[in-house]
Motif scaffolding. Structure first.
Motif, short mmCIF file in Angstrom:
data_model
loop_
_atom_site.label_atom_id
_atom_site.label_comp_id
_atom_site.label_asym_id
_atom_site.label_seq_id
_atom_site.Cartn_x
_atom_site.Cartn_y
_atom_site.Cartn_z
N PHE A 43 0.84 -1.20 0.00
CA PHE A 43 0.00 0.00 0.00
C PHE A 43 0.89 1.26 0.00
O PHE A 43 0.37 2.37 -0.01
N ASN A 44 2.22 1.05 0.08
CA ASN A 44 3.19 2.16 0.09
C ASN A 44 4.45 1.71 -0.66
O ASN A 44 4.68 0.51 -0.80
N PRO A 45 5.29 2.68 -1.08
CA PRO A 45 6.48 2.31 -1.87
C PRO A 45 7.51 1.51 -1.07
O PRO A 45 7.51 1.53 0.17
N SER A 46 8.40 0.84 -1.80
CA SER A 46 9.46 0.06 -1.16
C SER A 46 10.51 -0.30 -2.21
O SER A 46 10.18 -0.52 -3.38
N LEU A 47 11.74 -0.37 -1.79
CA LEU A 47 12.80 -0.94 -2.63
C LEU A 47 13.34 -2.19 -1.93
O LEU A 47 13.19 -3.31 -2.39
N ARG A 48 13.92 -2.00 -0.73
CA ARG A 48 14.58 -3.09 -0.01
C ARG A 48 13.60 -4.19 0.41
O ARG A 48 13.84 -5.38 0.19
N ASP A 70 -2.16 -0.21 -3.54
CA ASP A 70 -2.71 1.15 -3.51
C ASP A 70 -3.06 1.65 -4.91
O ASP A 70 -3.99 2.43 -5.08
N LYS A 71 -2.32 1.16 -5.92
CA LYS A 71 -2.54 1.68 -7.29
C LYS A 71 -3.35 0.71 -8.15
O LYS A 71 -4.18 1.13 -8.94
N ASP A 104 0.08 -19.00 -0.03
CA ASP A 104 0.30 -19.77 1.21
C ASP A 104 0.78 -18.87 2.34
O ASP A 104 0.71 -19.24 3.51
N VAL A 105 1.32 -17.71 1.97
CA VAL A 105 1.73 -16.69 2.95
C VAL A 105 1.37 -15.34 2.33
O VAL A 105 1.61 -15.13 1.14
N ILE A 106 0.81 -14.44 3.15
CA ILE A 106 0.48 -13.09 2.66
C ILE A 106 1.34 -12.09 3.43
O ILE A 106 1.42 -12.15 4.66
N ALA A 107 1.99 -11.20 2.69
CA ALA A 107 2.81 -10.16 3.33
C ALA A 107 2.26 -8.80 2.94
O ALA A 107 1.88 -8.59 1.78
N VAL A 108 2.21 -7.88 3.92
CA VAL A 108 1.52 -6.61 3.70
C VAL A 108 2.36 -5.43 4.19
O VAL A 108 2.91 -5.48 5.30
N ARG A 109 2.44 -4.39 3.38
CA ARG A 109 3.01 -3.11 3.84
C ARG A 109 1.90 -2.06 3.85
O ARG A 109 1.25 -1.83 2.83
N ALA A 110 1.70 -1.44 5.01
CA ALA A 110 0.67 -0.39 5.13
C ALA A 110 1.12 0.61 6.18
O ALA A 110 1.11 0.33 7.38
N PHE A 111 1.53 1.79 5.73
CA PHE A 111 2.04 2.84 6.64
C PHE A 111 0.88 3.53 7.39
O PHE A 111 -0.27 3.46 6.95
N ASN A 139 4.41 -8.92 8.31
CA ASN A 139 4.40 -7.45 8.34
C ASN A 139 5.60 -6.92 7.55
O ASN A 139 6.75 -7.17 7.93
N LEU A 140 5.33 -6.20 6.48
CA LEU A 140 6.41 -5.61 5.66
C LEU A 140 6.63 -4.15 6.03
O LEU A 140 7.26 -3.42 5.28
N GLU A 141 6.13 -3.70 7.09
CA GLU A 141 6.15 -2.38 7.75
C GLU A 141 4.72 -1.90 7.85
O GLU A 141 4.05 -1.64 6.85
N SER A 142 4.31 -1.76 9.09
CA SER A 142 2.92 -1.36 9.37
C SER A 142 2.91 0.01 10.02
O SER A 142 3.94 0.69 10.07
N ALA A 143 1.77 0.37 10.56
CA ALA A 143 1.60 1.70 11.16
C ALA A 143 2.55 1.93 12.32
O ALA A 143 3.03 3.05 12.53
#
Ligand code: CP
Length: 313
Positions: A43-48, A70-71, A104-111, A139-143
């Motif tokens: 839901f937000n940008p990322s490189l690493r 997000d897009k 089988d696994v869900i990973a999420v980024r949401a600032f 969690n790929l980075e949450s709030a």
């Protein structure tokens, strides 16, 4: 490990660090995740985070699906019982259930939005995926947290430390934009589980959530904090006290070589991306004290260790 959404999902931190270091040493592919699929939603940008987690999954033989949610996705509704007559076209209940059939696994980024502390601390996006998905969630980075980054930081300090109990200083640095507290929160949490002398340095008004910092010394004088430091972790965050506000942007707290002089030739860490000559001076990032590239390299092995544990469950 069932999920990896907070550091408390790690049963034995030292064992996981050693496992990641072993994976780094071997640096080979395995078939542990053969026929399994990791789905990553950003839901937000990322490189690493995006590329290291994808690489880690592939090293384990997994298929990877990535979506800029997000897009490219339908705007999601997270409220229970919502009358969905606005712009939100899909409810998390269906979205998470459908994704659980593909992955089988869900990973999420949401600032966080950094507008309302209570809303951000409810971690509605991450917790809704956990609630409605029938597969493990990462969690790929949450709030409020970035536990994959924190595990990476713990791995990096473990492999570089030269004393049993190094002094680790987390120092705030300026930034023009309002950034989340997620990275410093998780860094403090992980350091408090390790054998280090942790000190936090930040200007008045920038104290982190006291529930996270606990009895960690917080010093409002960067020069004093940096004395004898073995590791200096530089990071900006917006005010927690005046929630989400930027209170200070001058360069007084920018990390320079001069600031490092009283340290114990400290290794300098940052999660990246970093704004050069605002957060950290060029001379530091291009100098011998900086370990930021090695640190970013370790993101792969942190993600690989976590995915391996989840697959083994
Ligand atoms: N440190 C980190 O999470 O980097 P990205 O935002 O590029 O993923």
């Amino acid at each position: 490990m069932k999920h990896y959404t907070t550091l408390s999902d790690i049963e034995n931190l030292e064992e996981l660090i050693q496992e990641a270091l072993q994976l780094k040493k071997e640096n080979t592919a395995s078939a542990a995740g053969k026929s399994k699929t990791l789905g990553m939603l950003f839901f937000n940008p990322s490189l690493r985070t995006r590329l290291s987690t994808e690489k880690a999954a592939k090293l384990l033989g997994m298929e990877v699906l990535v979506m800029n949610a997000d897009k490219d996705g339908w705007a999601l509704e997270f409220e229970d019982g919502a009358v969905m007559d606005s712009n939100k076209a899909e409810h998390i209940k269906e979205a998470a259930a459908v994704l659980s059939q593909y992955c089988d696994v869900i990973a999420v980024r949401a600032f966080p939005a950094l507008e309302d502390k209570e809303t951000d601390e409810s971690e509605i996006v991450l917790n809704s995926f956990k609630k409605y998905a029938s597969v493990p969630v990462i969690n790929l980075e949450s709030a409020t947290g970035h536990p994959l980054q924190a595990l990476t930081d713990a791995i990096t300090i473990s492999e570089l430390k030269t004393s049993k109990r190094p002094k680790v200083v987390l120092t705030w640095a300026p930034h023009p934009k309002a950034l989340p507290q997620s990275v410093p929160n998780s860094f403090v949490e992980v350091m408090r589980k390790m054998e280090v002398e942790l000190v936090i340095a930040n200007p008045e008004g920038y104290d982190l959530n006291p529930k996270i910092t606990g009895d960690t010394p917080v010093i409002h004088n960067q020069e004093e904090a940096l004395k004898n430091a073995d590791f200096v972790y530089v990071k900006n965050w917006s005010s927690y006290e005046q929630y989400g506000k930027v209170l200070k942007t001058d360069r007084e707290w920018t990390l320079t070589n001069e600031k490092l002089k009283p340290s114990n030739n400290a290794k300098v860490m940052h999660c990246l991306p970093v704004r050069r000559n605002v957060v950290i001076a060029d001379e530091v990032l291009d100098g011998e004290n900086s370990v930021v590239i090695r640190q970013a390299g370790n993101r792969t092995f942190a993600a690989q260790a976590v995915l391996k544990r989840i697959l083994e469950n």
